[in-house]
Design a protein around this motif. Structure first.
Motif, PDB file in Angstrom:
ATOM      1  N   UNK A  86     -37.693  32.397  50.568  1.00 32.27           N
ATOM      2  CA  UNK A  86     -36.305  32.802  50.314  1.00 32.27           C
ATOM      3  C   UNK A  86     -36.222  34.260  49.867  1.00 32.27           C
ATOM      4  N   UNK A  87     -37.133  34.685  49.004  1.00 34.60           N
ATOM      5  CA  UNK A  87     -37.151  36.080  48.557  1.00 34.60           C
ATOM      6  C   UNK A  87     -37.453  37.013  49.726  1.00 34.60           C
ATOM      7  N   UNK A  88     -38.400  36.618  50.552  1.00 34.30           N
ATOM      8  CA  UNK A  88     -38.735  37.427  51.731  1.00 34.30           C
ATOM      9  C   UNK A  88     -37.570  37.519  52.699  1.00 34.30           C
ATOM     10  N   UNK A  89     -36.871  36.406  52.900  1.00 31.03           N
ATOM     11  CA  UNK A  89     -35.710  36.398  53.793  1.00 31.03           C
ATOM     12  C   UNK A  89     -34.615  37.317  53.253  1.00 31.03           C
ATOM     13  N   UNK A  90     -34.343  37.235  51.963  1.00 31.29           N
ATOM     14  CA  UNK A  90     -33.318  38.093  51.354  1.00 31.29           C
ATOM     15  C   UNK A  90     -33.670  39.565  51.460  1.00 31.29           C
TER      16      UNK A  90
END
Length: 194
Positions: free
Chosen positions: A9-13
């Motif tokens: 999720x952090x990478x996607x954001x």
């Protein structure tokens, strides 16, 4: 929430934010790369491409294909970090060590990179086609296709396998993040020991 989901999720954001901010540069770069003819409409460089895109297509021309790029960045980063962290966790459980070895790091990167290529290649094929499609402001009847329309058009005109054009070189290029993340993990381990 598991670490691999949190990292995904952090990478996607992060991928979405960086893509949105840099997309006009990506558009100029891509248009210059695929340019074939040399005539009065050709771009002579970065600033010329920027001026011509703005004058013929407006500000929207710089963001041609942004929808698929944001989706692609989110999926690419999410998939990569998910698989990297999942494989890393499996190695850590199996070895009962907190840090991966160099080989384990390389395998984690290879699995994550290969899965990312296989899953996201269709998104990037669609995005590239949308990015290089030029719209003329004088022709108001011409509509830029949506991501879904471009996806369907590729399948209809070129077949479903066209969505994986370039997959073999992309899989070979997985070596780049393998080297990057292996170096990152190993350097991080050494710094943490201090």
């Amino acid at each position: 929430m598991s670490d691999n989901v949190a990292h995904a999720l952090a990478g996607a954001g992060g991928g979405i934010i960086s893509m949105a901010v840099t997309y006009p540069l990506i558009t100029v770069n891509t248009r210059l790369q695929v340019q074939r003819k040399k005539d009065s409409t050709s771009y002579t460089g970065n600033m010329d491409a920027l001026r011509k895109i703005l004058s013929t297509e407006g500000i929207a021309g710089l963001f041609s294909g942004l929808e698929s790029a944001l989706f692609g960045a989110a999926v690419t980063n999410g998939v990569y970090y998910y698989f990297f962290e999942a494989v890393k966790a499996a190695f850590e459980r199996a070895s009962k060590r907190k840090n991966m070895s160099t080989v384990e790091s390389m395998v984690s990167g290879a699995v994550a990179g290969a899965m990312t290529c296989i899953i996201t290649n269709p998104i990037w094929v669609v995005n590239t086609r949308l990015t290089v499609k030029q719209k003329n402001l004088d022709n108001e009847q011409e509509e830029t296709p949506t991501t879904v329309q471009a996806f369907a058009e590729i399948i209809k005109e070129d077949g479903v396998l066209a969505l994986w054009q370039g997959i073999i070189p992309a899989l070979i290029l997985v070596i780049n993040p393998i080297i990057q993340y292996t170096a990152f993990e190993q350097l991080k381990n050494k710094v943490e020991r201090f």
